[in-house]
Scaffold this active site. Sequence first.
Site, short mmCIF file in Angstrom:
data_model
loop_
_atom_site.label_atom_id
_atom_site.label_comp_id
_atom_site.label_asym_id
_atom_site.label_seq_id
_atom_site.Cartn_x
_atom_site.Cartn_y
_atom_site.Cartn_z
N ASN A 175 7.69 1.92 -43.22
CA ASN A 175 8.20 3.21 -42.73
C ASN A 175 9.72 3.13 -42.58
OD1 ASN A 175 8.86 2.36 -39.88
ND2 ASN A 175 6.67 1.88 -39.93
N PHE B 272 7.11 3.65 -26.81
CA PHE B 272 7.87 4.73 -27.43
C PHE B 272 6.87 5.70 -28.06
CE2 PHE B 272 12.52 4.34 -27.68
CZ PHE B 272 12.66 3.22 -26.87
N LYS C 249 -0.22 9.84 -24.36
CA LYS C 249 -0.09 8.49 -24.94
C LYS C 249 0.10 7.44 -23.84
CE LYS C 249 1.20 8.44 -29.13
NZ LYS C 249 2.02 8.68 -30.30
N LYS D 2 -2.52 4.46 -23.61
CA LYS D 2 -2.09 3.08 -23.90
C LYS D 2 -1.89 2.27 -22.63
CE LYS D 2 -0.44 3.94 -28.48
NZ LYS D 2 -0.02 3.17 -29.64
O1 C5P Z 1 0.32 5.34 -31.45
P1 C5P Z 1 1.76 5.47 -31.72
O2 C5P Z 1 2.19 4.74 -32.93
O3 C5P Z 1 2.31 6.86 -31.67
O4 C5P Z 1 2.42 4.76 -30.43
C1 C5P Z 1 3.74 4.44 -30.38
C2 C5P Z 1 3.94 3.29 -29.43
O5 C5P Z 1 2.94 2.30 -29.60
C3 C5P Z 1 5.25 2.58 -29.70
O6 C5P Z 1 5.70 2.03 -28.47
C4 C5P Z 1 4.85 1.48 -30.66
O7 C5P Z 1 5.75 0.39 -30.63
C5 C5P Z 1 3.50 1.10 -30.14
N1 C5P Z 1 2.54 0.63 -31.16
C6 C5P Z 1 2.18 -0.69 -31.18
N2 C5P Z 1 1.26 -1.14 -32.08
C7 C5P Z 1 0.70 -0.27 -32.97
C8 C5P Z 1 1.08 1.09 -32.96
C9 C5P Z 1 2.01 1.50 -32.05
O8 C5P Z 1 2.70 -1.46 -30.38
N3 C5P Z 1 -0.19 -0.71 -33.83
#
Ligand code: C5P
Length: 408
Positions: A211, A326, A340, A344
């Site tokens: 990305n 984030f 979120k 999380k």
């Molecule tokens: O689920 P999403 O990608 O929107 O969540 C964003 C947050 O979750 C960010 O803090 C990102 O660093 C973390 N993240 C992570 N591992 C993943 C996906 C997202 O730590 N596989």
Amino acid sequence: MNTLQSKKILLIISGGIAAYKSLELIRLLKKAGAGVRCILTQGGAKFITPLSVSALSGEQTHTDLWSLKDETEMGHIRLSRESDLIVVAPASASFIAKMAFGLADDLGTAALLAADKPVLVAPAMNHMMWNHPATQENIGTLMRRGVKTAGPCAGDMACGETGIGRMAEPEEILTSIRAHFERAKKLSGLRALVTSGPTFEPIDPVRFIGNRSSGKQGHAIAAALASCGADVTLVSGPTALPDPASVKTIHVETADEMISACRAAAPADIAICAAAVADWKPAQTQKKKIKKDKNAPPTLTLTENPDILSALAQPGPRRPRLVIGFAAETENILESAHAKRMKKKCDWIVANNVGTKEKIFGSDGNHVHLITASGQMEWRGSKKDIADRLVLEIMDHFKNLKLSEAAE
Ligand code: C5P
């Protein structure tokens, strides 16, 4: 304990009438217990003499990049490396411009370019020179690179005009120097883990799913935490950025490597997940490059990556005391970010709108909301400014924790 006791300051005195005030600054620094080494530029030497600088600092004054004797005894690299802080006072418009462009054509600029130390500048110039777009751009460049400023102040100038451009008084510069060292201890004793950048999930030896994350925000946070004395481990996906100073940086490519590196770095007091982790990875990585088939493009089967933020935020004895995530959102920013945070189980979430015209990915600026259990704040600024604001909130959080622990 006196903050400046035994601190080593490299003072660069560039050309300007305010150079006479630097003699007082040397006296104040010495009185506060600091060691002061000085570089006097050619311009600076038009206003004060090496003899007066040496008499007050108690050290030889360095003036010449090309002096064989000076370079053998104390080269410009050693001068910058053996200091805790480099102060440029006065910093003339021309000297600031040279710093912004990375010139190294005299001892002062060469020492700065070779430095891996924090820098504080005290600009001093005519108010028109200070307000000139060139100077403002140059000082902006320096500030984005982390250079701190003291002044300039408003008032009467040596040229008879009035405005902003006077060098800050020596006592004020001393206060800024003290504040720098005090801030540098605020998070000492705390371990922080930061993830940054994208992850690359290999399809075959040459292709990957990735990305556009530049890592600028995560790296700026790691640097800001380290500048406040935290012991920082940065786990970074592939970026074009240099490793931040005073940070242990671990380079990874995939989400699996990122989570392993985070686990290996535990325990931490603070975890900040700023990485744009790929949500999915190819179920299988082909060992050989997939051939372009004449018939049909290959079908990729994807599987979910581990969620590093959720894993770190799980309740348990090894959970960091503060877990920050984030959320890059394109719509219903605040609602989605609140959801979120709950999902999380992180303590705070920094939400940014990546769907607006403001370019966020790869740019130096950001517009975010910090969402905590007790409220939210909105910040706009450079990624470095956002990192500094976040670190100030972290400092407050740990200060309050300490106060409530002490009260128990
Ligand atoms: O689920 P999403 O990608 O929107 O969540 C964003 C947050 O979750 C960010 O803090 C990102 O660093 C973390 N993240 C992570 N591992 C993943 C996906 C997202 O730590 N596989």
